[in-house]
Each structure stands twice: as structure tokens, then as C-alpha cells.
Write a protein that holds these residues in place. Sequence first.
Motif, PDB file in Angstrom:
ATOM      1  N   ASN A 146       0.820  -1.218   0.000  1.00 59.15           N
ATOM      2  CA  ASN A 146       0.000   0.000   0.000  1.00 59.15           C
ATOM      3  C   ASN A 146       0.855   1.270   0.000  1.00 59.15           C
ATOM      4  O   ASN A 146       0.468   2.304   0.556  1.00 59.15           O
ATOM      5  CB  ASN A 146      -0.930  -0.007   1.210  1.00 59.15           C
ATOM      6  N   LEU A 149      -0.364   4.868  -0.798  1.00 58.73           N
ATOM      7  CA  LEU A 149      -0.977   5.732   0.212  1.00 58.73           C
ATOM      8  C   LEU A 149       0.103   6.506   0.937  1.00 58.73           C
ATOM      9  O   LEU A 149       1.295   6.190   0.835  1.00 58.73           O
ATOM     10  CB  LEU A 149      -1.804   4.891   1.191  1.00 58.73           C
ATOM     11  N   THR A 183      -8.170  -6.689  -3.034  1.00 54.92           N
ATOM     12  CA  THR A 183      -8.191  -5.231  -2.929  1.00 54.92           C
ATOM     13  C   THR A 183      -9.606  -4.777  -2.585  1.00 54.92           C
ATOM     14  O   THR A 183     -10.578  -5.493  -2.831  1.00 54.92           O
ATOM     15  CB  THR A 183      -7.760  -4.541  -4.247  1.00 54.92           C
ATOM     16  N   LEU A 199      -7.161  -0.255  -1.385  1.00 55.14           N
ATOM     17  CA  LEU A 199      -6.337  -0.834  -0.323  1.00 55.14           C
ATOM     18  C   LEU A 199      -6.064  -2.277  -0.675  1.00 55.14           C
ATOM     19  O   LEU A 199      -6.990  -3.063  -0.928  1.00 55.14           O
ATOM     20  CB  LEU A 199      -7.077  -0.759   1.014  1.00 55.14           C
ATOM     21  N   ASN A 200      -4.773  -2.624  -0.777  1.00 54.56           N
ATOM     22  CA  ASN A 200      -4.400  -4.019  -0.996  1.00 54.56           C
ATOM     23  C   ASN A 200      -4.498  -4.754   0.341  1.00 54.56           C
ATOM     24  O   ASN A 200      -3.908  -4.334   1.337  1.00 54.56           O
ATOM     25  CB  ASN A 200      -2.970  -4.114  -1.544  1.00 54.56           C
ATOM     26  N   LEU A 215      -1.255  -4.990   6.473  1.00 57.77           N
ATOM     27  CA  LEU A 215      -1.464  -3.992   5.428  1.00 57.77           C
ATOM     28  C   LEU A 215      -0.206  -3.178   5.124  1.00 57.77           C
ATOM     29  O   LEU A 215      -0.227  -2.318   4.243  1.00 57.77           O
ATOM     30  CB  LEU A 215      -2.597  -3.046   5.824  1.00 57.77           C
TER      31      LEU A 215
END
Length: 352
Positions: A146, A149, A183, A199-200, A215
Motif C-alpha cells: 500500500n 498511500l 483489494t 487498499l491491498n 497492510l
Amino acid sequence: MVTQLMTTFLGVLTYIGYIALALAVLLLMITIHEFGHYTAGKIFKFKIDEFSIGFGKAIYTKKKKNGEIFSIRMLPLGGYCAFAGEDSAETKDGDFNSKPCWQRLIVQVSGVLFNFLSAILFTIILLVSFGYDIPKISTIDPSGANAHLQKSDIITHIDGEKINFSNGNTFSVLLNKHLDSETVAITIKRNGEKIESYLNIATKTGEDGKTYFDLGMTVSPAPQSLWTAIARSVPMTFEMAWQVLKFLFMLLTGQVALSGVTGPISTITTIASYTEQSFANLFVFLPFIAVNLAVFNILPIPSLDGARMVFTGIEWIRRKPIKREIEAQIHFWGLMILLVFVVSIDVIHFLS
């Protein structure tokens, strides 16, 4: 050796300080409750004998010109607002039972009302100062799944559903709906701008056999604006109350073990332990304790406000009271049973 002893001694002193702080918090909640009764009583000109903070032997007393006594007592685990003639069969002018039923009901419910109002205020303080349920990315692995982000991104929605404690949609609850996904779509706020992202999702199994999210980032509560906090405070407070009622229902139906209930001593040590971990935890406890006290006191259990309201309501409907001596005995024995129960709960927690 001396250094180690000093460190241990200072640690004990620090924990004692947190115990004292937790005790002060619990006493504050009870004082707010009793002040609700006192305020309503003064509005309707009830005669008040004594307003006490704590139980047991008085360590400070002050008598006002109108005869009211203010006292601080030795055991800081309770308090009371004593109205003249409240449990007496005889009534004099200004006594509790000489007043109309509707005024008595307002006085009886005012303690609960003040606890709810204080819970709303404490919720506003919590949301503005520390935040609660809306997550903000505090750390992120730049090489992780992620990495797109950024630190300080605020996650507001998951798969189109708004993160909100008031309707049960917390960050973890919404994520758990997508355990089998790779995801999930999310909405974030970055520097005040709304951004649609993703969001993975990666999970791992812990040593306890439970599934945990991995995460590549950590989140912490995002403080909110004053106006947002005010708007959210009432629904959040009612959701807390609903959670307490659901817990009581599950307890009565055997879905929750009695070990899940805490007495005053266990509550104080729990507050102290969590506050020692983070001072912000204290502000999480404030609205929850206020709501618990409000809900508990509204229950129709003898000696509590809820039961006293039931007796007043019956008197209003029948136009005559149940014998005061009988009511007083019911409240007295109800209080004794309640005290034995809460002490037993603490003993069970101590032995377990």
C-alpha cells in the motif's frame, strides 16, 4: 541493585498515581449524577438535607444557612443527594414526598440525564482532542503493498461504506467484510482533498490461530473538527448506550459469562492500566463510564433511580403511594443485594 529498587519503587508510585486518577474519574461521574438530582431539586424547591461526595465517615462538612450540609466522606466510591423525608411515611412541607409526582420523576431522572449530557460533552472532547473511530495512517511501509498511500491520509470510506462507530461500521468491521478480497475501494482525505483509492489486503495467521491484517501500515484515530464532533456526539452517545443494553441482554440470556462484568475495583484498575499505556485512553473511558452509569441507574433495580421512578409512577397512576415503609425496605434490601453482587464480582476477578 539500588537503581533497580528505585526503578521498581518509582513504577509502583506511578501506578498508584494512575489508580488515584481512575478513582477520581469514577467519583467525578457519580458526583455529576448526584448533582443532577440536586439541580432539579433546587429548581422545584425540594428540601435537601445533604449533598455528599463519598461514603462513610465525613472528613469535611459545611452547613449552609438554609440547613443544607455539603460533605466529603472517607470512601470515594459513591455519593448521594439526601432529600428530606424521601423514605419517610410522614411528610412535611418541602419534603420529597410532599411534592407532585411529576416533579419527583424529573428529580429522579435528572441524575441519569446529567450523566448522558456529560457523556456527550466527553465525546466531543475525545473526538476533537484525539479522535476515535476515523483512522489516519500514522506509519506506512514505502516498499509495501500500500505504498501508494501516504502518511496522514484519513480513510473515510471502505467499499463505499462510511466508517462510523454510531452505525457499527468501524474500520476493522468493514475490513473484515473483505477478508477474501485482494483489494478494496477506499475513500481518503489528503490535505483536505477527497480522493478515491484502493487498499491491498493481506492477512496473516497469528500464533493464536486468529487472522490478522498485514497492510504494511499502522493507523491511529484522526482528531475531528469541533462542528463534526458536536454533530457526531449525540448519535455516538446513544450507540454507546445501546451497546451497554445489548451487553446486559446477552448477560441475562447467558450469551455472556458473568466474568465479563466488572465491579468498581476492577473498573478502577482497568482504567489505571489503560491510562498508564496511553493518557488518551482516559478520554476514551470518560464517555463510556458516564453512559454505563446512566444506563445502569435507569434500570428498575431496587435502590436505583429506575426503581424509584417505578414507585413514583405507580403512585401517580393509583393516586396514592405504596406504603412508604414497604418501599423503603425494598430499596434497602435491594441496595444490600447490589453491594454483595458488586463485591462478589470484584472477588471473582481477583481470584481468576
